[in-house]
Design a protein around this motif. Structure first.
Motif, PDB file in Angstrom:
ATOM      1  N   ARG A  74     -26.406  35.525   4.361  1.00 57.52           N
ATOM      2  CA  ARG A  74     -25.068  35.254   3.852  1.00 57.52           C
ATOM      3  C   ARG A  74     -24.491  33.941   4.387  1.00 57.52           C
ATOM      4  NH1 ARG A  74     -21.652  34.943  -0.115  1.00 57.52           N
ATOM      5  NH2 ARG A  74     -19.474  34.965   0.560  1.00 57.52           N
ATOM      6  N   LEU A  75     -24.664  33.682   5.690  1.00 56.87           N
ATOM      7  CA  LEU A  75     -23.959  32.577   6.352  1.00 56.87           C
ATOM      8  C   LEU A  75     -24.775  31.300   6.474  1.00 56.87           C
ATOM      9  CD1 LEU A  75     -22.247  34.609   9.234  1.00 56.87           C
ATOM     10  CD2 LEU A  75     -21.290  33.962   7.009  1.00 56.87           C
ATOM     11  N   GLY A  76     -26.081  31.384   6.307  1.00 54.02           N
ATOM     12  CA  GLY A  76     -26.896  30.185   6.436  1.00 54.02           C
ATOM     13  C   GLY A  76     -27.752  30.216   7.684  1.00 54.02           C
ATOM     14  N   ARG A  77     -28.608  29.198   7.815  1.00 49.79           N
ATOM     15  CA  ARG A  77     -29.640  29.207   8.854  1.00 49.79           C
ATOM     16  C   ARG A  77     -29.239  28.418  10.120  1.00 49.79           C
ATOM     17  NH1 ARG A  77     -31.448  33.382   6.011  1.00 49.79           N
ATOM     18  NH2 ARG A  77     -32.706  32.821   4.192  1.00 49.79           N
ATOM     19  N   LYS A  78     -29.123  27.106   9.983  1.00 45.81           N
ATOM     20  CA  LYS A  78     -28.930  26.290  11.179  1.00 45.81           C
ATOM     21  C   LYS A  78     -27.649  26.664  11.921  1.00 45.81           C
ATOM     22  CE  LYS A  78     -28.528  21.590  12.938  1.00 45.81           C
ATOM     23  NZ  LYS A  78     -28.651  20.137  12.682  1.00 45.81           N
ATOM     24  N   ARG A  79     -26.563  26.880  11.203  1.00 44.92           N
ATOM     25  CA  ARG A  79     -25.290  27.194  11.865  1.00 44.92           C
ATOM     26  C   ARG A  79     -25.419  28.443  12.713  1.00 44.92           C
ATOM     27  NH1 ARG A  79     -20.028  28.292   8.216  1.00 44.92           N
ATOM     28  NH2 ARG A  79     -21.506  29.743   7.258  1.00 44.92           N
ATOM     29  N   LEU A  80     -26.085  29.464  12.176  1.00 45.25           N
ATOM     30  CA  LEU A  80     -26.217  30.722  12.907  1.00 45.25           C
ATOM     31  C   LEU A  80     -27.136  30.563  14.117  1.00 45.25           C
ATOM     32  CD1 LEU A  80     -24.897  33.435  12.395  1.00 45.25           C
ATOM     33  CD2 LEU A  80     -26.981  34.198  11.253  1.00 45.25           C
ATOM     34  N   ILE A  81     -28.192  29.765  13.974  1.00 40.46           N
ATOM     35  CA  ILE A  81     -29.100  29.505  15.091  1.00 40.46           C
ATOM     36  C   ILE A  81     -28.354  28.817  16.235  1.00 40.46           C
ATOM     37  CG2 ILE A  81     -31.107  28.158  15.817  1.00 40.46           C
ATOM     38  CD1 ILE A  81     -32.274  28.618  13.007  1.00 40.46           C
ATOM     39  N   VAL A  82     -27.552  27.812  15.889  1.00 41.40           N
ATOM     40  CA  VAL A  82     -26.808  27.066  16.909  1.00 41.40           C
ATOM     41  C   VAL A  82     -25.840  27.983  17.657  1.00 41.40           C
ATOM     42  CG1 VAL A  82     -25.060  25.272  17.244  1.00 41.40           C
ATOM     43  CG2 VAL A  82     -27.058  24.827  15.798  1.00 41.40           C
ATOM     44  N   TRP A  83     -25.100  28.796  16.921  1.00 42.72           N
ATOM     45  CA  TRP A  83     -24.173  29.717  17.576  1.00 42.72           C
ATOM     46  C   TRP A  83     -24.915  30.731  18.445  1.00 42.72           C
ATOM     47  CZ3 TRP A  83     -19.310  29.308  18.629  1.00 42.72           C
ATOM     48  CH2 TRP A  83     -18.487  28.537  17.818  1.00 42.72           C
TER      49      TRP A  83
END
Length: 391
Positions: A74-83
């Motif tokens: 739902r939220l995407g890949r890179k952004r979630l990995i970084v968080w």
């Protein structure tokens, strides 16, 4: 609609970031192993109870792995990995500030909650952003990174404790490694270009539920369960056996056995090339046979035979991991990271079982009894792969 921007190739500059993310995926999980006696002394518990610092993290991974995939869809890949890595660093530093053993367990559990948001989401990123010709190789580089991370976590913790003689600084050192990974992710990993978000978080969860009706995926999850069962079972009970007759090795020498985790860093990309050329089933059967042969070699009663055998077993596990995750990524056209999250739950549940189930066999039959069990499970995993991964 899927974007038409160029896909990642094997020479893409984000490839080093993929390796770094692999390191971060397994860096924390088994890192307390070399410092368990120090944790037991500080916490006023037995060494066995200190092992709960590993179990707590494993439990956190198993609980959030499916949710990680759904959120990512739902939220995407890179952004979630970084968080996720940012929160991982915070939890690691909070371990340093723990005032009681139970508080340390809490922070270790919270660490585990963040790991699937790196592990599962990165695999989904690789599948979507790599070209068809480079996907197997990029995936194998990531798995090689996990192998190096499994070694590095133990090495950093053990070395730091030996130099500083304070277990708290081991978590500081691990946090530094995580910060390096975070910087590498921010600057080297490109934002996903081929990602299509799910309609809602509920849609992602529904997608994960639908995966449970796919028999090929269920058998692949079983392969993952048996892979980590074999790895944890083999290294746990082989390490115990090496402490006693006929080997009688001192604990530092037994700890050096984990240096074989460096070998898959080299061999897993080779397995990725074989996978790309011959497919995941051929690759899995080839390396699984080599791993079973390695376990048999350990029965010769010689230290060097044990080392060679454990090296072959370790190489086979990570090659098998590369083949199984590669199959899942290519097989699933929708809700891919949800499928990988479910695989990850089965994978780590297998690791938890591998630490416990062989205990009775070892008590009655010693290391040979464990070898028989592990070779039999390797054969079962090959049957699963033959059924699930046929073309």
């Amino acid at each position: 609609m899927i974007a038409s921007t160029p896909r990642v190739t094997a020479t893409h500059p984000s490839l080093p970031a993929v390796f770094l993310l692999g390191i971060c995926a397994l860096l924390n999980l088994y890192s307390p192993q070399p410092i368990l006696p120090a944790l037991a002394h500080w916490g006023g518990v037995t060494v066995g109870s200190a092992g709960l610092t590993i179990s707590a993290t494993t439990l956190g991974v198993a609980l959030t792995a499916p949710l990680a995939g759904s959120l990512s869809d739902r939220l995407g890949r890179k952004r979630l990995i970084v968080w996720a890595i940012t929160l991982m660093v915070a939890c690691t530093l909070c371990c340093v500030l723990s005032t009681s053993f139970h508080q340390l367990l809490l922070w270790r559990f919270l660490q585990g909650l963040t790991i699937p948001f790196v592990f599962a989401v990165t695999l989904a990123y690789i599948s979507e952003e790599s070209s068809a010709g480079s996907r197997a190789l990029v995936n194998s580089v990531y798995v090689a990174g996990t192998a190096f991370g499994g070694f590095l976590g133990r090495f950093v913790a053990g070395t730091t404790l030996e130099v500083v003689a304070n277990w708290r600084y081991t978590f500081v050192a691990l946090a530094v490694v995580e910060l390096v990974v975070l910087c590498g992710t921010l600057f080297l990993l490109k934002k996903e270009a081929n990602f299509t978000p799910s309609r809602s978080l509920l849609a992602g969860i529904s997608g994960a539920w639908r995966h449970l009706g796919d028999m090929r995926l269920l058998l692949s999850f079983g392969v993952g369960f048996l892979l980590l069962f074999q790895q944890v079972g083999s290294f746990t009970y082989a390490s115990i056996a090496l402490l006693h007759a006929p080997y009688n090795l001192p604990p530092p020498a037994v700890g050096a056995v984990f240096l074989v985790f460096l070998l898959p860093v080299i061999t897993t990309p080779l397995a990725g090339r074989i996978n790309a050329a011959r497919g995941p089933l051929f690759t899995y059967l080839l390396f699984s046979t080599a791993g079973a042969a390695g376990l048999a070699i350990t029965l010769f009663g010689n230290v060097w035979c044990v080392l060679v055998g454990m090296a072959l077993s370790c190489i086979s596990i990570f090659a098998g991991q590369s083949a199984s995750t590669g199959f899942i990524s290519s097989h699933c056209q929708h809700d891919r990271s949800s499928a990988i999250g479910l695989y990850l739950s089965g994978y780590y549940l297998g690791g938890a079982a591998g630490a416990i189930v062989p205990a009775r066999l070892y008590a009655h039959f010693g290391w040979p009894g464990c070898v028989v069990l592990l070779v039999a499970l390797a054969a079962v995993s090959c049957v699963f792969a033959c059924i699930a991964w046929r073309k």
